[in-house]
Design a protein around this motif. Structure first.
Motif, mmCIF file in Angstrom:
data_model
loop_
_atom_site.group_PDB
_atom_site.id
_atom_site.type_symbol
_atom_site.label_atom_id
_atom_site.label_comp_id
_atom_site.label_asym_id
_atom_site.label_seq_id
_atom_site.Cartn_x
_atom_site.Cartn_y
_atom_site.Cartn_z
ATOM 1 N N UNK A 1 0.041 -77.257 -3.367
ATOM 2 C CA UNK A 1 1.485 -77.479 -3.471
ATOM 3 C C UNK A 1 1.821 -78.962 -3.309
ATOM 4 N N UNK A 2 1.154 -79.631 -2.394
ATOM 5 C CA UNK A 2 1.392 -81.063 -2.202
ATOM 6 C C UNK A 2 0.928 -81.869 -3.407
ATOM 7 N N UNK A 3 -0.193 -81.479 -3.995
ATOM 8 C CA UNK A 3 -0.684 -82.168 -5.195
ATOM 9 C C UNK A 3 0.303 -81.983 -6.347
ATOM 10 N N UNK A 4 0.812 -80.773 -6.515
ATOM 11 C CA UNK A 4 1.781 -80.532 -7.585
ATOM 12 C C UNK A 4 3.081 -81.300 -7.341
ATOM 13 N N UNK A 5 3.466 -81.433 -6.091
ATOM 14 C CA UNK A 5 4.651 -82.224 -5.782
ATOM 15 C C UNK A 5 4.420 -83.687 -6.143
ATOM 16 N N UNK A 6 3.211 -84.182 -5.867
ATOM 17 C CA UNK A 6 2.865 -85.545 -6.275
ATOM 18 C C UNK A 6 2.935 -85.692 -7.795
ATOM 19 N N UNK A 7 2.546 -84.656 -8.516
ATOM 20 C CA UNK A 7 2.597 -84.694 -9.989
ATOM 21 C C UNK A 7 4.024 -84.870 -10.489
ATOM 22 N N UNK A 8 4.968 -84.101 -9.933
ATOM 23 C CA UNK A 8 6.343 -84.223 -10.423
ATOM 24 C C UNK A 8 6.964 -85.560 -9.997
ATOM 25 N N UNK A 9 6.556 -86.062 -8.838
ATOM 26 C CA UNK A 9 7.040 -87.386 -8.436
ATOM 27 C C UNK A 9 6.532 -88.461 -9.387
ATOM 28 N N UNK A 10 5.293 -88.357 -9.800
ATOM 29 C CA UNK A 10 4.736 -89.360 -10.719
ATOM 30 C C UNK A 10 5.454 -89.323 -12.065
ATOM 31 N N UNK A 11 5.966 -88.154 -12.437
ATOM 32 C CA UNK A 11 6.639 -88.010 -13.735
ATOM 33 C C UNK A 11 7.935 -88.806 -13.797
ATOM 34 N N UNK A 12 8.621 -88.937 -12.667
ATOM 35 C CA UNK A 12 9.904 -89.668 -12.663
ATOM 36 C C UNK A 12 9.800 -90.923 -11.794
ATOM 37 N N UNK A 13 8.601 -91.439 -11.664
ATOM 38 C CA UNK A 13 8.308 -92.519 -10.714
ATOM 39 C C UNK A 13 9.218 -93.729 -10.882
ATOM 40 N N UNK A 14 9.399 -94.181 -12.126
ATOM 41 C CA UNK A 14 10.169 -95.409 -12.348
ATOM 42 C C UNK A 14 11.599 -95.142 -12.790
ATOM 43 N N UNK A 15 12.019 -93.883 -12.689
ATOM 44 C CA UNK A 15 13.334 -93.516 -13.193
ATOM 45 C C UNK A 15 14.390 -93.509 -12.086
ATOM 46 N N UNK A 16 15.471 -94.209 -12.296
ATOM 47 C CA UNK A 16 16.638 -94.129 -11.419
ATOM 48 C C UNK A 16 17.567 -93.037 -11.955
ATOM 49 N N UNK A 17 18.132 -92.246 -11.055
ATOM 50 C CA UNK A 17 19.096 -91.235 -11.469
ATOM 51 C C UNK A 17 18.498 -90.044 -12.189
ATOM 52 N N UNK A 18 17.208 -89.807 -12.015
ATOM 53 C CA UNK A 18 16.565 -88.648 -12.640
ATOM 54 C C UNK A 18 16.887 -87.381 -11.856
ATOM 55 N N UNK A 19 16.459 -86.238 -12.387
ATOM 56 C CA UNK A 19 16.678 -84.950 -11.734
ATOM 57 C C UNK A 19 15.344 -84.355 -11.306
ATOM 58 N N UNK B 1 20.911 -81.383 -26.797
ATOM 59 C CA UNK B 1 20.920 -82.612 -27.587
ATOM 60 C C UNK B 1 19.847 -83.612 -27.136
ATOM 61 N N UNK B 2 19.034 -83.224 -26.138
ATOM 62 C CA UNK B 2 17.921 -84.063 -25.706
ATOM 63 C C UNK B 2 16.639 -83.614 -26.393
ATOM 64 N N UNK B 3 15.802 -84.570 -26.759
ATOM 65 C CA UNK B 3 14.464 -84.216 -27.232
ATOM 66 C C UNK B 3 13.601 -83.865 -26.018
ATOM 67 N N UNK B 4 12.454 -83.217 -26.252
ATOM 68 C CA UNK B 4 11.549 -82.870 -25.157
ATOM 69 C C UNK B 4 11.045 -84.127 -24.452
ATOM 70 N N UNK B 5 10.812 -85.182 -25.229
ATOM 71 C CA UNK B 5 10.349 -86.436 -24.627
ATOM 72 C C UNK B 5 11.417 -87.029 -23.722
ATOM 73 N N UNK B 6 12.664 -87.011 -24.191
ATOM 74 C CA UNK B 6 13.759 -87.533 -23.366
ATOM 75 C C UNK B 6 13.898 -86.732 -22.078
ATOM 76 N N UNK B 7 13.851 -85.400 -22.192
ATOM 77 C CA UNK B 7 13.985 -84.557 -21.009
ATOM 78 C C UNK B 7 12.848 -84.784 -20.023
ATOM 79 N N UNK B 8 11.634 -84.960 -20.555
ATOM 80 C CA UNK B 8 10.474 -85.126 -19.673
ATOM 81 C C UNK B 8 10.554 -86.401 -18.849
ATOM 82 N N UNK B 9 11.375 -87.346 -19.293
ATOM 83 C CA UNK B 9 11.548 -88.586 -18.534
ATOM 84 C C UNK B 9 12.765 -88.548 -17.631
#
Length: 254
Positions: A142-160, A67-75
């Motif tokens: 691997x560290x750069x890719x980890x930084x990428x996923x952190x940036x994706x949820x940077x301002x999100x509280x309670x993300x996965x 029931x989530x859109x791709x945009x919602x999931x990506x955040x």
């Protein structure tokens, strides 16, 4: 929070996951452990929505993933896969900025670039900022890719945050830096962190809870220090007890 309810997944008639029930809680780092081919990465892909289970469902904060859109999931969740092959000469900074794509229409280029820099700094990779990604070592990538996923949820509280073997290419120093950072962010931002791992000692010392998978069946869910024992290791990995105790007993006790 992520809930897996009766997840069944098969490939070519072979059952990979069998009636998996599991709950992953905010503010905790949970490891998924087991031998090669047990179904660990398949379960992770089902939990992220990358694979659709044959039966059962996955709930994110009580809502079915479908029931989530791709945009919602990506955040709401970010995923670090085992393999991230990139042959184009993007810089490390450009790779991390890609994690900001879900916010490209509402955040400025400058603010996204600043978040990417902060993420690189967190993973001890700021000095790699302008290096061509394909020229980096496996651990640096691997560290750069980890930084990428952190940036994706940077301002999100309670993300996965879903991590598939995030320390496999890292040296000892960076393994512990990454796990310390994961624990810190999980606590501060109430992240639900799920990590597929092979390093049992690292899981014992650096995760809150764990599940074991063998032949598609799951067990566990308790604290890592209670569940990762020589007895369990011998059973799950089909090892003679003397080898399980010899290899892991002293390290785990320390």
């Amino acid at each position: 929070m992520i809930d897996a309810e009766n997840i069944v997944y098969s490939i070519g008639g072979q059952r990979i996951l069998a009636n998996v029930y599991a709950t992953f809680k905010p503010g905790e780092v949970t490891a998924i452990l087991g031998p090669n081919g047990a179904g660990k990465s398949t379960l992770l892909k089902c939990l992220t929505g990358a694979l659709k289970p044959d039966e059962g469902r996955v709930l994110l904060a009580g809502k079915d993933l479908k029931h989530f859109s791709l945009t919602e999931l990506s955040r709401k969740r970010a995923v670090l896969s085992q393999a991230n092959p990139i042959s184009f000469p993007f810089t490390a900074h450009e790779i991390v900025v890609m994690g900001r794509n879900p916010y490209s229409l509402e955040k400025t280029t400058a603010s996204n670039a600043e978040i990417a820099d902060e993420a690189l700094n967190l993973v001890d990779a700021r000095h790699l900022r302008d290096r061509s990604y394909p020229t980096l070592s496996g651990g640096e990538q691997q560290r750069v890719q980890f930084a990428r996923v952190l940036s994706q949820i940077w301002e999100q509280e309670g993300a996965c945050l879903f991590l598939d073997e995030p320390t496999s290419a890292l040296d000892l120093r960076h393994q512990h830096q990454l796990m310390d950072l994961v624990q810190k962010l999980a606590a501060e931002k109430k992240l639900t962190v799920i990590i597929v791992m092979h390093d049992l000692n690292l899981a014992y010392h650096c995760t809150d809870r764990c599940f074991f998978i063998r032949e598609g069946w799951i067990r566990g869910g308790g604290t890592s220090k209670d569940l990762i024992t020589a007895d369990t290791i011998a059973e799950i990995f089909d090892l003679p007890m003397k080898y399980a105790a010899m290899r892991f007993g002293m390290d785990l006790a320390g």
